[in-house]
Write a protein that holds these residues in place. Structure first.
Motif, PDB file in Angstrom:
ATOM      1  N   GLN A  65       0.833  -1.209   0.000  1.00 61.50           N
ATOM      2  CA  GLN A  65       0.000   0.000   0.000  1.00 61.50           C
ATOM      3  C   GLN A  65       0.865   1.255   0.000  1.00 61.50           C
ATOM      4  OE1 GLN A  65      -3.012  -0.684   3.234  1.00 61.50           O
ATOM      5  NE2 GLN A  65      -4.344  -0.041   1.558  1.00 61.50           N
ATOM      6  N   ASN A  66       1.900   1.274   0.796  1.00 53.74           N
ATOM      7  CA  ASN A  66       2.798   2.428   0.817  1.00 53.74           C
ATOM      8  C   ASN A  66       3.489   2.597  -0.531  1.00 53.74           C
ATOM      9  OD1 ASN A  66       3.916   4.444   2.875  1.00 53.74           O
ATOM     10  ND2 ASN A  66       5.740   3.709   1.820  1.00 53.74           N
ATOM     11  N   GLU A  67       3.925   1.483  -1.110  1.00 59.60           N
ATOM     12  CA  GLU A  67       4.589   1.541  -2.408  1.00 59.60           C
ATOM     13  C   GLU A  67       3.646   2.011  -3.514  1.00 59.60           C
ATOM     14  OE1 GLU A  67       8.046  -1.811  -1.707  1.00 59.60           O
ATOM     15  OE2 GLU A  67       6.224  -2.405  -2.778  1.00 59.60           O
ATOM     16  N   LEU A  68       2.361   1.710  -3.391  1.00 55.72           N
ATOM     17  CA  LEU A  68       1.423   2.179  -4.406  1.00 55.72           C
ATOM     18  C   LEU A  68       1.280   3.698  -4.388  1.00 55.72           C
ATOM     19  CD1 LEU A  68      -1.261  -0.655  -4.360  1.00 55.72           C
ATOM     20  CD2 LEU A  68       0.332  -0.086  -6.210  1.00 55.72           C
ATOM     21  N   PHE A  69       1.418   4.315  -3.216  1.00 58.15           N
ATOM     22  CA  PHE A  69       1.467   5.782  -3.179  1.00 58.15           C
ATOM     23  C   PHE A  69       2.728   6.275  -3.880  1.00 58.15           C
ATOM     24  CE2 PHE A  69      -2.112   6.155  -0.360  1.00 58.15           C
ATOM     25  CZ  PHE A  69      -2.549   7.456  -0.552  1.00 58.15           C
ATOM     26  N   ASP A  70       3.847   5.610  -3.627  1.00 53.07           N
ATOM     27  CA  ASP A  70       5.095   5.954  -4.316  1.00 53.07           C
ATOM     28  C   ASP A  70       4.937   5.777  -5.832  1.00 53.07           C
ATOM     29  OD1 ASP A  70       6.187   6.333  -1.784  1.00 53.07           O
ATOM     30  OD2 ASP A  70       7.475   4.554  -1.870  1.00 53.07           O
ATOM     31  N   LEU A  71       4.278   4.684  -6.222  1.00 51.66           N
ATOM     32  CA  LEU A  71       4.059   4.412  -7.648  1.00 51.66           C
ATOM     33  C   LEU A  71       3.199   5.493  -8.286  1.00 51.66           C
ATOM     34  CD1 LEU A  71       4.257   2.565 -10.143  1.00 51.66           C
ATOM     35  CD2 LEU A  71       2.302   1.328  -9.240  1.00 51.66           C
ATOM     36  N   GLY A  72       2.145   5.910  -7.587  1.00 55.20           N
ATOM     37  CA  GLY A  72       1.317   7.002  -8.100  1.00 55.20           C
ATOM     38  C   GLY A  72       2.128   8.273  -8.282  1.00 55.20           C
ATOM     39  N   ALA A  73       3.012   8.565  -7.325  1.00 59.86           N
ATOM     40  CA  ALA A  73       3.881   9.739  -7.443  1.00 59.86           C
ATOM     41  C   ALA A  73       4.841   9.576  -8.611  1.00 59.86           C
ATOM     42  CB  ALA A  73       4.653   9.962  -6.150  1.00 59.86           C
ATOM     43  N   ASP A  74       5.340   8.365  -8.812  1.00 53.79           N
ATOM     44  CA  ASP A  74       6.237   8.091  -9.941  1.00 53.79           C
ATOM     45  C   ASP A  74       5.506   8.389 -11.250  1.00 53.79           C
ATOM     46  OD1 ASP A  74       7.849   6.895 -11.968  1.00 53.79           O
ATOM     47  OD2 ASP A  74       8.514   5.314 -10.621  1.00 53.79           O
ATOM     48  N   LEU A  75       4.306   7.856 -11.402  1.00 54.23           N
ATOM     49  CA  LEU A  75       3.543   8.082 -12.636  1.00 54.23           C
ATOM     50  C   LEU A  75       3.232   9.561 -12.837  1.00 54.23           C
ATOM     51  CD1 LEU A  75       0.988   5.117 -12.471  1.00 54.23           C
ATOM     52  CD2 LEU A  75       3.082   5.252 -13.850  1.00 54.23           C
TER      53      LEU A  75
END
Length: 190
Positions: A65-75
């Protein structure tokens, strides 16, 4: 640290949303769709967590879940430089490697597949299957967005590996709670 004092800004009222660098895209842009699908994946995992008792799985999903926030920021960070930095979140290979290690660990004691698995099961499997399906959609959206925007290739790989991870986690949870729900081809034909 992110600090939000005001939830509504009115900046999206004209059908646009902002990216990390301050640039704007339409809310129907494939990139906005991909970012939204990643957010929906995260939300679906949050719902699934309410039914999961296995602490190893809840720990893994919490990291995801934390990484998905990071992934959203990456995108949402335009540019051709995919190097992570203090102020630039990027998915990195070690995150993908960890997903693969966790997949292998969960898969060790699972029986080989004899049939396709229906999206159901006990112990949190059913809602996690929904999160898996949404993760697949997020991957498709990100692939589509990559046709118009430069995206971190590792972000796309992470999404692909994530759906594999969620699938194996579903099977792992089902194994300790009654087993996989198997597809029976043609079972209802008369």
């Amino acid at each position: 640290m992110v600090k939000l004092n005001k939830i509504y800004t009115r900046t999206g009222d004209a059908g646009e949303t902002g990216l990390v660098d301050g640039s704007r895209i339409r809310k129907d842009d494939p990139l906005a769709q991909a970012i939204g699908d990643v957010d929906e994946t995260n939300s679906a995992i949050g719902v699934a967590l309410q039914s999961i008792k296995d602490t190893a799985v809840t720990t893994m999903l919490g990291r995801i879940q934390n990484e998905l926030f990071d992934l959203g920021a990456d995108l949402a960070t335009p540019g051709a430089d995919f190097t992570p930095g203090e102020m630039t979140l990027r998915v990195v290979q070690s995150q993908i490697d960890r997903l693969e290690s966790e997949i292998d660990l969960m898969n060790e004691d699972l029986d080989p597949l004899r049939s396709f698995i229906l999206p159901g099961g006990q112990g949190g499997s059913a809602p996690l299957h929904l999160a898996r399906a949404i993760a697949r959609r997020a991957e498709r959206s990100a692939v589509e967005a990559s046709q118009r925007h430069l995206l971190n290739p590792l972000a796309l790989i992470y999404l692909n590996r994530l759906s594999d991870h969620l699938f194996v986690a579903c099977r792992y949870l089902a194994r300790i709670s009654g087993g996989d729900v198997l597809w029976k081809p043609g079972a209802t034909r008369t």
